[in-house]
Scaffold this motif. Structure first.
Motif, PDB file in Angstrom:
ATOM      1  N   THR A  28       0.826  -1.202   0.000  1.00  0.00           N
ATOM      2  CA  THR A  28       0.000   0.000   0.000  1.00  0.00           C
ATOM      3  C   THR A  28       0.863   1.254   0.000  1.00  0.00           C
ATOM      4  O   THR A  28       0.561   2.237  -0.690  1.00  0.00           O
ATOM      5  CB  THR A  28      -0.934   0.006   1.228  1.00  0.00           C
ATOM      6  N   THR A  29       1.945   1.211   0.752  1.00  0.00           N
ATOM      7  CA  THR A  29       2.862   2.352   0.812  1.00  0.00           C
ATOM      8  C   THR A  29       3.514   2.601  -0.540  1.00  0.00           C
ATOM      9  O   THR A  29       3.646   3.751  -0.977  1.00  0.00           O
ATOM     10  CB  THR A  29       3.946   2.114   1.882  1.00  0.00           C
ATOM     11  N   ILE A  30       3.921   1.539  -1.215  1.00  0.00           N
ATOM     12  CA  ILE A  30       4.539   1.688  -2.542  1.00  0.00           C
ATOM     13  C   ILE A  30       3.553   2.321  -3.517  1.00  0.00           C
ATOM     14  O   ILE A  30       3.902   3.244  -4.278  1.00  0.00           O
ATOM     15  CB  ILE A  30       5.023   0.320  -3.068  1.00  0.00           C
ATOM     16  N   LEU A  31       2.312   1.852  -3.499  1.00  0.00           N
ATOM     17  CA  LEU A  31       1.283   2.422  -4.382  1.00  0.00           C
ATOM     18  C   LEU A  31       1.034   3.890  -4.053  1.00  0.00           C
ATOM     19  O   LEU A  31       0.866   4.723  -4.951  1.00  0.00           O
ATOM     20  CB  LEU A  31      -0.003   1.615  -4.263  1.00  0.00           C
ATOM     21  N   MET A  32       1.006   4.209  -2.772  1.00  0.00           N
ATOM     22  CA  MET A  32       0.801   5.603  -2.366  1.00  0.00           C
ATOM     23  C   MET A  32       1.942   6.478  -2.854  1.00  0.00           C
ATOM     24  O   MET A  32       1.724   7.595  -3.344  1.00  0.00           O
ATOM     25  CB  MET A  32       0.683   5.678  -0.841  1.00  0.00           C
ATOM     26  N   LEU A  33       3.174   5.987  -2.751  1.00  0.00           N
ATOM     27  CA  LEU A  33       4.328   6.764  -3.183  1.00  0.00           C
ATOM     28  C   LEU A  33       4.333   6.980  -4.696  1.00  0.00           C
ATOM     29  O   LEU A  33       4.705   8.060  -5.172  1.00  0.00           O
ATOM     30  CB  LEU A  33       5.619   6.067  -2.746  1.00  0.00           C
ATOM     31  N   ILE A  34       3.920   5.971  -5.429  1.00  0.00           N
ATOM     32  CA  ILE A  34       3.813   6.128  -6.886  1.00  0.00           C
ATOM     33  C   ILE A  34       2.794   7.203  -7.223  1.00  0.00           C
ATOM     34  O   ILE A  34       3.024   8.073  -8.083  1.00  0.00           O
ATOM     35  CB  ILE A  34       3.428   4.788  -7.547  1.00  0.00           C
ATOM     36  N   ASN A  35       1.658   7.170  -6.538  1.00  0.00           N
ATOM     37  CA  ASN A  35       0.618   8.175  -6.757  1.00  0.00           C
ATOM     38  C   ASN A  35       1.107   9.558  -6.371  1.00  0.00           C
ATOM     39  O   ASN A  35       0.867  10.545  -7.087  1.00  0.00           O
ATOM     40  CB  ASN A  35      -0.624   7.810  -5.948  1.00  0.00           C
ATOM     41  N   ARG A  36       1.816   9.660  -5.242  1.00  0.00           N
ATOM     42  CA  ARG A  36       2.342  10.950  -4.801  1.00  0.00           C
ATOM     43  C   ARG A  36       3.421  11.448  -5.763  1.00  0.00           C
ATOM     44  O   ARG A  36       3.519  12.652  -6.032  1.00  0.00           O
ATOM     45  CB  ARG A  36       2.916  10.789  -3.384  1.00  0.00           C
ATOM     46  N   TRP A  37       4.228  10.546  -6.291  1.00  0.00           N
ATOM     47  CA  TRP A  37       5.252  10.902  -7.278  1.00  0.00           C
ATOM     48  C   TRP A  37       4.603  11.524  -8.516  1.00  0.00           C
ATOM     49  O   TRP A  37       5.096  12.525  -9.053  1.00  0.00           O
ATOM     50  CB  TRP A  37       6.033   9.646  -7.644  1.00  0.00           C
ATOM     51  N   ARG A  38       3.515  10.956  -8.963  1.00  0.00           N
ATOM     52  CA  ARG A  38       2.806  11.508 -10.119  1.00  0.00           C
ATOM     53  C   ARG A  38       2.235  12.883  -9.814  1.00  0.00           C
ATOM     54  O   ARG A  38       2.321  13.806 -10.633  1.00  0.00           O
ATOM     55  CB  ARG A  38       1.693  10.555 -10.541  1.00  0.00           C
ATOM     56  N   ARG A  39       1.648  13.038  -8.616  1.00  0.00           N
ATOM     57  CA  ARG A  39       1.061  14.328  -8.238  1.00  0.00           C
ATOM     58  C   ARG A  39       2.117  15.411  -8.100  1.00  0.00           C
ATOM     59  O   ARG A  39       1.845  16.596  -8.344  1.00  0.00           O
ATOM     60  CB  ARG A  39       0.300  14.195  -6.919  1.00  0.00           C
ATOM     61  N   ASN A  40       3.321  15.009  -7.704  1.00  0.00           N
ATOM     62  CA  ASN A  40       4.408  15.974  -7.521  1.00  0.00           C
ATOM     63  C   ASN A  40       5.202  16.220  -8.794  1.00  0.00           C
ATOM     64  O   ASN A  40       6.285  16.806  -8.744  1.00  0.00           O
ATOM     65  CB  ASN A  40       5.365  15.489  -6.425  1.00  0.00           C
ATOM     66  N   GLY A  41       4.698  15.759  -9.915  1.00  0.00           N
ATOM     67  CA  GLY A  41       5.386  15.993 -11.171  1.00  0.00           C
ATOM     68  C   GLY A  41       6.661  15.200 -11.315  1.00  0.00           C
ATOM     69  O   GLY A  41       7.645  15.681 -11.888  1.00  0.00           O
ATOM     70  N   GLY A  42       6.663  13.979 -10.773  1.00  0.00           N
ATOM     71  CA  GLY A  42       7.828  13.117 -10.900  1.00  0.00           C
ATOM     72  C   GLY A  42       8.903  13.387  -9.861  1.00  0.00           C
ATOM     73  O   GLY A  42      10.091  13.169 -10.143  1.00  0.00           O
ATOM     74  N   ALA A  43       8.523  13.862  -8.690  1.00  0.00           N
ATOM     75  CA  ALA A  43       9.506  14.162  -7.642  1.00  0.00           C
ATOM     76  C   ALA A  43       8.982  13.702  -6.285  1.00  0.00           C
ATOM     77  O   ALA A  43       7.777  13.686  -6.035  1.00  0.00           O
ATOM     78  CB  ALA A  43       9.808  15.653  -7.601  1.00  0.00           C
ATOM     79  N   LEU A  44       9.912  13.345  -5.405  1.00  0.00           N
ATOM     80  CA  LEU A  44       9.618  12.946  -4.031  1.00  0.00           C
ATOM     81  C   LEU A  44      10.771  13.417  -3.142  1.00  0.00           C
ATOM     82  O   LEU A  44      11.863  13.699  -3.663  1.00  0.00           O
ATOM     83  CB  LEU A  44       9.472  11.421  -3.919  1.00  0.00           C
TER      84      LEU A  44
END
Length: 382
Positions: free
Chosen positions: A220-236
């Motif tokens: 679930t955490t990995i999926l959340m991070l992928i989603n957050r990465w997309r929302r942040n324009g490819g950045a984390l």
């Protein structure tokens, strides 16, 4: 060995920060926050186990430089202006009560516990303290990893919303519980500074459930991070993620993968802590009116402005306090206070001091770095 940062409120309402901010720099942050673990662990698999003694001796030296100061710094910060904190001057009622509990009641309770155990020569009772330390250490490690991620998210302005934070926290606790249960399964009893302690046997099905929970929360955490990465324009906040992954998986879940690794992990955890504390203390000293003045005498100007000399004094003071707490105090207590060495061993006060500081450290940090602490919001993210 221990710290529990909770900066979620700061992550959602941070002080102004410039994108790309670091504690010390991109490389330094990577190495101090956890990246060095990914470089050191593979190397240890190439080191023969017969070098364990040499590595252990090296880590004793490293403890003076890293581990002990990391504990001492929490005392330096927590008890600074302590009268103002317990009186509630500038602190809300909840935080005031937490300072009183962690700073006064917890050490009194622990002192009473150890005094009774030593006076009655109750080795089994004292052994429970070792269990408590291992319990809080794991909890502390994963909360620190989460806290480092929140710190880096604020500095990089790559924030997580409340749902994201809950996912990260649930995963932290799931991995920690799994690791703790696995340790109780593998290690049923042991010796710690000459005192016998016993772990708590748990049915195998509980460990299986914990494994499923950890796997599910990790996914679930990995999926959340992928989603957050997309929302942040490819950045984390990548250095924060490195800290989070290292704390949960390398330092807790697979800590026993290599005997040599167990010797190194506490130093890496302490280094992670020092990255935040040294940045925090630097900002504290730079806030003083004469911070940019040259120190006196002039020979000290080689250090730089006055605030740098004060930070150096803070670090040296932490090293001295660490030596005092971990070596000098228990040595003196051992020499002055008689007890039943046949039952409790020859290192009772080293055992007591180590357990005391580790457990108390957890309670101190859980107050200092939590949401709503005005000092954190003022100095950590400048």
């Amino acid at each position: 060995m221990t710290m529990a940062i909770d900066l979620s409120a700061d992550a959602s309402a941070p002080r102004p920060a410039t994108p790309g901010r670091y504690l010390f720099g991109p490389v330094a942050d990577f190495l101090m926050l956890g990246g060095s673990a990914f470089l050191i662990l593979p190397v240890l698999f190439l080191v023969p186990l017969e070098y364990e003694g040499l590595l252990a001796a090296t880590m004793v030296f490293v403890a003076y430089l890293v581990n002990y100061p990391h504990f001492a710094h929490s005392y330096q910060i927590f008890y600074r202006n302590f009268a103002r904190k317990v009186s509630g001057d500038g602190y809300d009622r909840s935080l005031q009560l937490r300072y009183i509990f962690a700073g006064i009641l917890v050490p009194l309770i622990m002192c009473a516990f150890f005094a009774y155990g030593a006076a009655t020569s109750n080795a089994r009772l004292l052994g429970y303290a070792a269990n408590a330390m291992f319990f809080f250490v794991g909890w502390h490690y994963v909360k620190q990893g989460y806290g480092m991620l929140m710190v880096d998210a604020v500095l990089k302005r790559k924030f997580f919303d409340e749902r994201d934070k809950k996912v990260l926290l649930v995963n932290s606790y799931a991995v920690w519980i799994l690791a703790w249960l696995q340790t109780n399964t593998v290690v049923t009893q042991g010796q710690y500074y000459g005192l016998q302690y016993y772990t708590f046997a748990a049915p195998s099905w509980i460990t299986d459930v914990a494994l499923l929970a950890a796997v599910a929360s990790t996914a679930t955490t990995i999926l959340m991070l992928i989603n957050r990465w997309r929302r942040n324009g490819g950045a984390l906040p990548y250095n924060g993620l490195v800290a989070y992954v290292a704390s949960l998986y390398l330092w807790i879940l697979i800590a026993r993968i290599n005997p040599l690794w167990l010797l190194v992990v506490p130093a890496l955890h302490s280094l992670q802590y020092l990255a935040v504390v040294w940045r925090y203390q630097t900002n504290v000293e730079r806030d003083v009116a004469d911070a940019e003045k040259d120190p006196e005498p002039k020979v000290l100007s080689v250090v730089g402005p006055l605030y740098r000399l004060r930070v150096l004094g803070f670090i040296v003071g932490g090293a001295a306090l660490g030596y005092l707490g971990f070596w000098l105090i228990p040595f003196v207590l051992t020499a002055l206070i008689p007890y039943d060495k046949a039952v409790l061993g020859s290192s009772l006060f080293f055992f007591i001091v180590l357990i005391f500081i580790n457990v108390h450290h957890y309670f101190l940090d859980n107050v200092m770095w939590r949401r709503g602490n005005p000092e954190v919001s003022k100095y950590l993210f400048r």
